[in-house]
Design a protein around this motif. Structure first.
Motif, short mmCIF file in Angstrom:
data_model
loop_
_atom_site.label_atom_id
_atom_site.label_comp_id
_atom_site.label_asym_id
_atom_site.label_seq_id
_atom_site.Cartn_x
_atom_site.Cartn_y
_atom_site.Cartn_z
N ASN A 27 0.81 -1.22 0.00
CA ASN A 27 0.00 0.00 0.00
C ASN A 27 0.85 1.27 0.00
O ASN A 27 0.48 2.28 0.60
CB ASN A 27 -0.97 0.02 1.19
N ASP A 111 -4.79 3.81 -7.00
CA ASP A 111 -4.89 2.74 -7.99
C ASP A 111 -5.12 3.31 -9.39
O ASP A 111 -5.93 4.24 -9.56
CB ASP A 111 -6.04 1.79 -7.65
N LEU A 198 -15.87 3.27 -6.64
CA LEU A 198 -14.69 2.71 -5.97
C LEU A 198 -14.25 3.59 -4.81
O LEU A 198 -13.98 3.10 -3.71
CB LEU A 198 -13.53 2.57 -6.96
N HIS A 201 -16.40 3.40 -1.65
CA HIS A 201 -16.32 2.18 -0.85
C HIS A 201 -14.92 1.92 -0.27
O HIS A 201 -14.80 1.23 0.75
CB HIS A 201 -16.74 0.97 -1.69
N THR A 202 -13.87 2.42 -0.93
CA THR A 202 -12.50 2.07 -0.51
C THR A 202 -11.73 3.24 0.08
O THR A 202 -10.80 3.03 0.86
CB THR A 202 -11.69 1.53 -1.69
N VAL A 204 -9.69 4.87 -1.58
CA VAL A 204 -8.41 4.86 -2.30
C VAL A 204 -8.53 5.74 -3.54
O VAL A 204 -9.44 5.53 -4.36
CB VAL A 204 -8.02 3.42 -2.69
N LYS A 249 -3.76 -1.28 -11.56
CA LYS A 249 -4.60 -2.12 -10.70
C LYS A 249 -5.46 -3.06 -11.53
O LYS A 249 -5.77 -4.18 -11.10
CB LYS A 249 -5.50 -1.24 -9.82
N LEU A 358 -14.99 -4.18 -6.93
CA LEU A 358 -14.96 -4.20 -5.47
C LEU A 358 -14.90 -5.63 -4.94
O LEU A 358 -14.19 -5.93 -3.99
CB LEU A 358 -16.18 -3.47 -4.91
N TYR A 362 -11.00 -5.87 -4.40
CA TYR A 362 -10.89 -5.26 -3.07
C TYR A 362 -11.51 -6.09 -1.95
O TYR A 362 -11.41 -5.72 -0.78
CB TYR A 362 -11.52 -3.87 -3.09
N ILE A 364 -14.65 -6.49 -1.27
CA ILE A 364 -15.81 -5.81 -0.71
C ILE A 364 -17.06 -6.29 -1.45
O ILE A 364 -17.16 -6.16 -2.67
CB ILE A 364 -15.67 -4.28 -0.83
#
Length: 469
Positions: A27, A111, A198, A201-202, A204, A249, A358, A362, A364
């Motif tokens: 990360n 990403d 994205l 929810h993340t 990022v 990604k 996701l 990820y 998710i």
């Protein structure tokens, strides 16, 4: 050698405002620092990252002995930053330790997602009520510039790669850059809705790499197509990826319309497999996620519906064959012209791609992939067919009759009706008479089928067929 004055203008090459640097498995990302000076300088180069919460300590990242510098900030965590850089002269040369400095913001670690394919990936929706730009969602445009992602993302004539540029002619002066920018009314796409979902929810940051080009076939996207870098679609795409560090990604793909013909359709699966294999090889990730759209509808008669169906079915079957991949249905889309999805449909497809990303990337569970057939079973006299489904969000929406199904045997149509039973987890197809062995079944076949089988999330049953029963 005299130190450079603090007032001297530093020409910053990297980092760029709004740039997104691909994070690694820890990360973190290394952020390149490159700049030029108008005259030679000698001294120490330091840099630091500053976030909303704090300023990090200055780090020495190298020294300069000339008019240019290349270095990097190592191991920067995911997030949004201001990058501060300063050049300090040696004490023997100046009483002032800092002789030049600059700051760049915002700079992100997050990403990168490749956008490739043809015009429905470019975006052809009307530029009305488009997605608003959002910090943390950036685009690396065809002109190799970073900026906040804003519709339209695709400007072919901005590209530094010759394969994308369109040369204006006296017969078609409207494609010149200035007129296109003044008069453009279409260009909304699926990528910004994808990125927003994205990010929501993340948390990022997302960088979008625009590489799509309308009207292109799998043969044109072939990694083996001869030509210098930038003169083929694949080489232009990989040049952009390598310029940003060589990693991504995943890839979003929307293509197939140009292959829905007798000549190209038989080679579609092999060409897709070769393309994905080459992309994963060249990025150095055997499991690079590949999320793609199934072919939608077409409002023009006269085209061969059989090849349109064949591309859809190949795309459905490729999901299992491509490994870490996901196909997204578009059979319920509405169009802005005979072949291009309108802006609301592109927004929905972008969200569906995000839901698959996701889950696939990820971990998710934002949504199930949507209904798709997993088993077909007959009653004793073959007058009723039960289709078991997987991927349903909740249950199927209740409808009086389920549209979009067709069956035949030896080329002769078989009358069939379909219903959604009360349990909402399967479909029942009823035939007027016993269906013989070798019956073929489709859902969503033809150029412009009427379909209404959807789950509670609004995702339609994936188009399929012919399936031999």
């Amino acid at each position: 050698m005299n130190p450079v004055s603090e007032k001297t203008q530093v020409i910053v090459i990297d980092p760029s405002p709004h740039a997104v640097h691909q994070r690694n498995e820890r990360n973190m990302a290394d952020i390149p620092i490159r700049f030029r000076m108008p005259e030679s300088a000698h001294g120490k180069v330091e840099a630091r990252i500053a976030s909303d919460s704090s300023d990090a300590q200055w780090r020495t990242i190298g020294s300069i002995d000339g008019a240019s510098f290349e270095g990097q900030l190592d191991s920067v965590p995911v997030g949004r930053y201001r990058i501060d850089v300063r050049l300090s002269a040696s004490s023997s040369e100046s009483d002032k330790p800092v002789v030049a400095s600059f700051s760049v913001e915002p700079v992100f670690v997050g990403d990168l997602w490749i956008l490739a394919g043809q015009s429905n990936m470019e975006g052809c929706g009307k530029l009305l009520e488009v997605e608003t730009p959002q910090e943390g969602i950036s685009c690396f445009y065809l002109g190799d510039r970073w900026a906040m992602a804003e519709e339209p993302l695709c400007w072919l004539n901005d590209s530094i790669d010759p394969v994308h540029r369109i040369t204006p002619t006296p017969q078609h002066p409207d494609i010149t850059d200035i007129i296109a920018r003044q008069n453009r009314t279409k260009g909304a796409g699926l990528a910004i809705p994808f990125a927003k979902e994205l990010l929501k929810h993340t948390g990022v940051p997302v960088g979008l790499l625009m590489c799509a080009h309308g009207g292109t076939s799998m043969e044109q996207w072939s990694p083996e197509r001869p030509g210098d870098t930038g003169t083929t679609l694949y080489s232009a795409m990989m040049r952009k990826v390598r310029k940003l560090g060589g990693k991504a990604k995943g890839c979003l793909w929307y293509q197939g319309e140009s292959d829905a013909n007798e000549k190209a359709a038989p080679q579609y699966r092999e060409r897709m497999e070769s393309f994905v294999a080459a992309l994963r090889r060249d990025i150095g990730d055997d499991e690079l996620p590949f999320i793609y759209a199934q072919l939608s509808v077409f409002y023009i008669s006269g085209r061969e519906a059989e090849t349109w169906d064949r591309i859809r079915e190949e795309q459905r079957l490729l999901e299992d064959g491509l490994g870490r991949a996901a196909v997204v249905p578009t059979i319920d889309a509405t169009l802005t012209d005979p072949i291009h999805l309108d802006a609301p449909s592109l927004k929905e497809v972008g969200k569906r791609m995000a839901w698959r990303a996701l889950s696939l990337v990820y971990g998710i569970d934002a949504a199930e992939p949507g209904p798709r057939p997993i088993d077909f079973s007959w009653n004793d006299d073959r007058t009723e067919l039960r289709i078991a489904l997987d991927g349903v969000n909740g249950r199927l929406r209740p409808v009086r009759y389920a549209f979009g199904f067709a069956a035949d045997h030896s080329g002769s149509p078989l009358p069939v009706t379909a219903v959604v039973p009360d349990e909402g987890d399967c479909l029942l197809l009823r035939f007027e008479r016993s269906a013989p062995e070798g019956t073929r079944l489709w859902h969503g076949n033809g150029l412009n089928p009427a379909v209404n089988v959807k789950d509670e999330r609004g995702i339609p049953l994936l188009a399929f067929g012919p399936i031999l029963l």
